[in-house]
Design an enzyme around this catalytic site. Sequence first.
Site, PDB file in Angstrom:
ATOM      1  N   ASP A 106     112.938  69.100  71.396  1.00  0.00           N
ATOM      2  CA  ASP A 106     112.258  67.806  71.317  1.00  0.00           C
ATOM      3  C   ASP A 106     111.357  67.730  70.088  1.00  0.00           C
ATOM      4  OD1 ASP A 106     109.759  68.990  71.920  1.00  0.00           O
ATOM      5  OD2 ASP A 106     110.079  68.762  74.075  1.00  0.00           O
ATOM      6  N   LYS A 117     111.445  62.429  71.455  1.00  0.00           N
ATOM      7  CA  LYS A 117     110.973  61.105  71.826  1.00  0.00           C
ATOM      8  C   LYS A 117     109.686  60.813  71.065  1.00  0.00           C
ATOM      9  CE  LYS A 117     112.660  61.840  76.489  1.00  0.00           C
ATOM     10  NZ  LYS A 117     112.276  62.692  77.597  1.00  0.00           N
ATOM     11  N   MET A 120      99.174  62.626  75.487  1.00  0.00           N
ATOM     12  CA  MET A 120      99.817  61.374  75.037  1.00  0.00           C
ATOM     13  C   MET A 120      98.878  60.174  75.167  1.00  0.00           C
ATOM     14  SD  MET A 120     103.468  62.130  76.944  1.00  0.00           S
ATOM     15  CE  MET A 120     102.642  62.662  78.454  1.00  0.00           C
TER      16      MET A 120
END
Length: 461
Positions: free
Chosen positions: A250, A272, A385
Amino acid sequence: MKYFPIFIDAEHIHCLVVGAGEVAARKCELLLKTPAKITVVAPWVSNAVRELAKSEQLTLIEREFDANDLDQKQMVFVATDNEALNQSIHDQAHAKGILVNVVDNTPLCKFITPSIVDRSPIIIAMSSGGVAPVLLRYIRQKLESVIPHNIKRLGEFSEKYRDKVKQALGSVTDRRYFWEDVLDGDIGENVLQNNTSLASEQLQNSLNAYASGNKPAGQVYLVGAGPGDPDLLTFRALRLMQKADVVVYDRLVSNDILELVRRDAEKIYVGKARSNHTVPQEEINDLLAKLAKEGNRVVRLKGGDPFIFGRGGEEIETLVEQGIDFQVVPGITAATGASSYAGIPLTHRDHAQSVTFTTGHLKNDTIDLDWPSLVKPNHTLVFYMGLTGLPIICDKLIKHGMRSDMPIALVEGATRSEQKVVTGTLDTISDLEATKALKPPTLIIVGSVVNLHKQLNWFNK
């Protein structure tokens, strides 16, 4: 890479050594470990070289160097203290296409001798290109201490059965799988313990199974790559990365860590970014299953820890449903990496006796959390995040009772050389110019422990 690393078959090499002092003696000692023929030319001979000359492999000629000494030679070591002579021999050898090394004079070396860890037939050779010999010696000492001396038994065992395995298994991939299973499993352990008879019997049984098509099925390893610094990888993570046929990784996996993956492994990016899912999670789950069913060793490499906001649980649920074997290798999660490298302990007797990890991910421009439960004394909050939702996080915490001057830290690129730390308070952090320059991945730490940052910061002061 200025120097191309190779191993030369010394069976038919005739090497000339010019000079017979202590430096020349060290080169001769190294050459005598090979089958190479050696000629030493020097007007003066040290006791060490004279002792080595007792070997039938070494011919000692006590006179000055002559240009004819280069005839029928394939390699030359020059170890004299006469710079003009060294230059002259270098030029003559180079003109004849002979590999030449002028000791301790890198510009006059057409090859260099590496630092060696000798576990023959296993030999590890290292080089710094002549620029950091002390560092190289330090690395060799480390390797000497961690590589068992009896590893040579595995090398001898592999050599003994190499042709037999090659005849039984036509595919390069099948042979690699077979040998990895041998070296990593009970057979390799028995060899190391000198139980060679049992190991030979086990190898034959395993080889018969492979040859009849009963080789192990594919497997998936969910591996936590940590927050970015490759030194924080676990030994097991590194070993599996070196065994993988396919690596699915990732966006949070650093390039330095990807460099440690086996060179010929297929690498598939499924990262992502904010509001941009390169590959939907469901497709990632199915991809892992598909690759394993094809017989691959699959490493799912995830930043931080697979089970802390890594969606690792969802991925292995799919594997369980489809009957695929898997293992999970934990990694250092971003929270512990960021706090440690920023000098902000998540718990501290004088500040916080508990810590909460949560997500600050925006959904429909809001963050749906149990805010009252997050606002309590002697507590540290860590938001993953949360950079985009930072103003909302600060506003919600204040509205639910947290004091507006509560310290807060933002850590970008945790544990990496480019790590940045911005500190402030809930009511000021969003307006700081330094905050506006930050980019994901950035971790948010809220609590009085942030006050310790200035005192305990050790990584990038």
